[in-house]
Design an enzyme around this catalytic site. Sequence first.
Site, PDB file in Angstrom:
ATOM      1  N   HIS B  63      25.289  51.121  38.970  1.00  0.00           N
ATOM      2  CA  HIS B  63      24.609  50.305  37.958  1.00  0.00           C
ATOM      3  C   HIS B  63      24.945  50.778  36.538  1.00  0.00           C
ATOM      4  O   HIS B  63      24.275  51.645  35.976  1.00  0.00           O
ATOM      5  CB  HIS B  63      23.094  50.370  38.189  1.00  0.00           C
ATOM      6  N   HIS B  65      26.220  49.406  32.559  1.00  0.00           N
ATOM      7  CA  HIS B  65      26.515  48.340  31.593  1.00  0.00           C
ATOM      8  C   HIS B  65      27.609  48.835  30.660  1.00  0.00           C
ATOM      9  O   HIS B  65      27.381  49.729  29.853  1.00  0.00           O
ATOM     10  CB  HIS B  65      25.260  47.965  30.801  1.00  0.00           C
ATOM     11  N   LEU B  66      28.802  48.261  30.808  1.00  0.00           N
ATOM     12  CA  LEU B  66      29.918  48.677  29.951  1.00  0.00           C
ATOM     13  C   LEU B  66      29.974  47.844  28.669  1.00  0.00           C
ATOM     14  O   LEU B  66      30.701  48.177  27.750  1.00  0.00           O
ATOM     15  CB  LEU B  66      31.246  48.576  30.705  1.00  0.00           C
ATOM     16  N   ARG B  67      29.238  46.756  28.637  1.00  0.00           N
ATOM     17  CA  ARG B  67      29.061  45.921  27.431  1.00  0.00           C
ATOM     18  C   ARG B  67      30.311  45.155  26.979  1.00  0.00           C
ATOM     19  O   ARG B  67      30.222  44.330  26.085  1.00  0.00           O
ATOM     20  CB  ARG B  67      28.557  46.755  26.240  1.00  0.00           C
ATOM     21  N   ASN B  97      26.394  41.181  32.979  1.00  0.00           N
ATOM     22  CA  ASN B  97      25.698  40.516  31.865  1.00  0.00           C
ATOM     23  C   ASN B  97      26.398  40.783  30.532  1.00  0.00           C
ATOM     24  O   ASN B  97      25.793  41.204  29.556  1.00  0.00           O
ATOM     25  CB  ASN B  97      24.215  40.929  31.806  1.00  0.00           C
ATOM     26  N   ASP B 155      21.774  40.740  37.023  1.00  0.00           N
ATOM     27  CA  ASP B 155      21.019  41.866  36.463  1.00  0.00           C
ATOM     28  C   ASP B 155      20.657  41.702  34.987  1.00  0.00           C
ATOM     29  O   ASP B 155      21.413  41.196  34.187  1.00  0.00           O
ATOM     30  CB  ASP B 155      21.801  43.171  36.612  1.00  0.00           C
ATOM     31  N   HIS B 182      17.480  42.228  40.248  1.00  0.00           N
ATOM     32  CA  HIS B 182      16.594  42.875  39.265  1.00  0.00           C
ATOM     33  C   HIS B 182      15.228  42.238  39.494  1.00  0.00           C
ATOM     34  O   HIS B 182      14.994  41.118  39.063  1.00  0.00           O
ATOM     35  CB  HIS B 182      17.144  42.586  37.862  1.00  0.00           C
ATOM     36  N   ASP B 308      21.655  52.822  35.710  1.00  0.00           N
ATOM     37  CA  ASP B 308      21.336  51.702  34.825  1.00  0.00           C
ATOM     38  C   ASP B 308      21.693  52.072  33.383  1.00  0.00           C
ATOM     39  O   ASP B 308      20.944  51.797  32.438  1.00  0.00           O
ATOM     40  CB  ASP B 308      19.862  51.274  34.928  1.00  0.00           C
ATOM     41  N   HIS B 312      22.881  51.095  23.755  1.00  0.00           N
ATOM     42  CA  HIS B 312      22.500  50.279  22.605  1.00  0.00           C
ATOM     43  C   HIS B 312      22.815  51.062  21.331  1.00  0.00           C
ATOM     44  O   HIS B 312      22.855  52.292  21.347  1.00  0.00           O
ATOM     45  CB  HIS B 312      21.007  49.952  22.644  1.00  0.00           C
TER      46      HIS B 312
END
Lengths: 315, 429
Positions: B63, B65-67, B97, B155, B182, B308, B312
């Site tokens: 899980h 998030h590589l963005r 996402n 997710d 999720h 996860d 940011h």
Amino acid sequence: MAWTKKDLLDLEYLTAEEITTILDTARSFYEVSTRTIKKVPALRGKTVVNLFYEASTRTRASFEIAEKRLSADVLNVNVSVSSVTKGETLLDTVKNLCAYKIDVIVIRHSVSGSPLYLARNIEASVINAGDGAHEHPTQALLDIYTLRERLGELKGRQIAIVGDIAHSRVARSNIWGLTKLGAKVTVVAPPTLVPRDIERMGVAVSHRLDEAIARADAVNMLRIQREREKQTLFPSLREYSKLFGLDEEKIKDLPEGMLVMHPGPINRGVEISGAVADGPHSVILEQVTNGLAVRMAVLFLVAGGTSLHPESLGT
Amino acid sequence: MTLLIKNGHLVDAAQKLDGAGYVFIKDGSIAASAPGTPPASLHPDDVIDARGMLVTPGFIDLHVHLREPGQESKETIESGCRAAVAGGFASIVCMPNTVPTIDHASIVKFVHLEAQRVGLANVFPAGTVSRDREGKELADIGELATAGVVALTDDGAPVMDAGLMLRALEYARMFGIAVMDHCEDPQLTNFGVMNEGFYSTKLGLRGIPSVCEDVMVARDILLAEYTGGRIHIQHISTAHAVRMVREAKQRGVHVTCEVTPHHFSLTDAALSDYDTNFKMRPPLRAEEDRAALLRGIADGTIDAIATDHAPHTDTDKNVEFDYAADGVIGLESALPVAYTKLVKEGALPLMRLVELLTCGPAAIIGKDKKGTLRPGADADVTIWNPNASYTIDAGAFRSKARNCPFHGWAVNGKVIRTIVAGETKYEAV
């Protein structure tokens, strides 16, 4: 005792002694507003900014009059939430204001925790004038001041707080302040307006207004904050008023000395009837007058004042 | 090209290997792994002396998030992969996402190509369940599966439409991949920003009731049972959810779940001074939930530790609490936090921790050559020092982001070297 805190953010982290210091200081300042010349030079040369991110008439007016009676230079900044979400951040706004070397920021904000967030990032003193559903310390202090004037010692006194506890910063500040001074607090509301695990804050919970007020020395009626509800929490104002509104019928058998309070603004006919609000039990306007003295005291203390005798400050 | 790792302590849960041994790597694959000293017949091109170190399969994070594409100011495939290998993760599953979402093959291809260019960790994209992650109609799941997605998930948002979830579970069976959810009913979340309970009441922050996760987990388990599909519960956070997964597994339902280091090591009490580095979804829960997660980790109900990792910028986080973005980073703190909290301070056997970081997650994405040191497996190896004691410094992370709730924690367990397909991709300085 001497006041040592830079800010007034909440009552949760104040001691009973600190609360008493504010109330005693307020008592000294009460007299100033009874003079012909209602002004003392206590904050002369200090700059106070009232930064309101939420609509407010009463609290802002109270702070502004308090600041002016203390001879502070006052700037009012009103920011609508919509301009925040698309524009400058809170911290940028405040850092800009601080560049003018201001001394105190009085902030009201719809997001809980914002005053603490500011206080950690700036040197100026921060006074919380209400943050989200978190705390409204000066309101609770003026409520407690009013109770002390009327009832004397608060230890063992029964205080009922009725209404929208879930969304109420007034309730939370009152709970901390009153319980620290030894009062017994009962919150009264339908279950949907009682936030989870509030008993752990040291209060009793009741869903019966009649039972709660029968044993109360004072009852604090909160405004229903429909604008803060994201989902319907009770069927209708009509039903709410029937179950939890205070009217002459519900109050008729209560002892004369039982006090009815309200932080305002009042929704007449919803949580309180006009007759009760204007009736013999009501101390609502006393609260407003006392609020001025309490806010003068808070401004004076956080700005570094130590003398408790306004007479010595001259006029 | 051959490489010998010797003198280390091998822990491979897939082989139940736990003791002094060696690993011999040939052309990117494990040629041998065994207890004891390497035979003299081996003539490696290179030798790593792992004395005092643990030698485990390369970690796998389900899980992340590589963005990228779309939010490169938060993280990129390159910075995220640097963070991954620095944290001992040889393989990561990246969430879809992004902007645009990973809902068709060309985006999968982009992620693969960029990950290949970066050349650090194995990057396995997850595809969306629904087109554009809108929860309305199925994405082109067959096309996504053919392009190589290892799972399907919307997710960040739940699949609220039960009918859509039922069809996704049925349809995904054809490709043997799990649907990851999720679990959060937004009508119960009701704009909440932290766990509902004493702390949300005291702080005056809008609460997210734990039941918002429970009702979705219950629904997903029932749908998986009915369809025979494979459901994976992402970032499980509540006591009831753990109980329901445990009971469903006993009934033979194809359900798996992951837990994050922040959910098993922190509670909602951490929100007491409104620090937005403790704001995420699902939120940090109550102590009784955390205790249930620890039981689920110990008894095998929970299959994997996943971070996860949600990067940011400071601009996203350094604002009033309600306005702050949800999520915390985790790639570079997962091992020390998990080792310190679960093994050193807890009672979890080391082998079980390794399982949660390696073969546990590998099974969920169907990678039988990952997560083990078995001969024939891909030569992904993490070498780490369980005794190294230090303080987590988010300022030194490889990730672009700094939103780490563990900054300043005193921990044990340090990644010394991360090897991916036989090549060293990270080495501690």
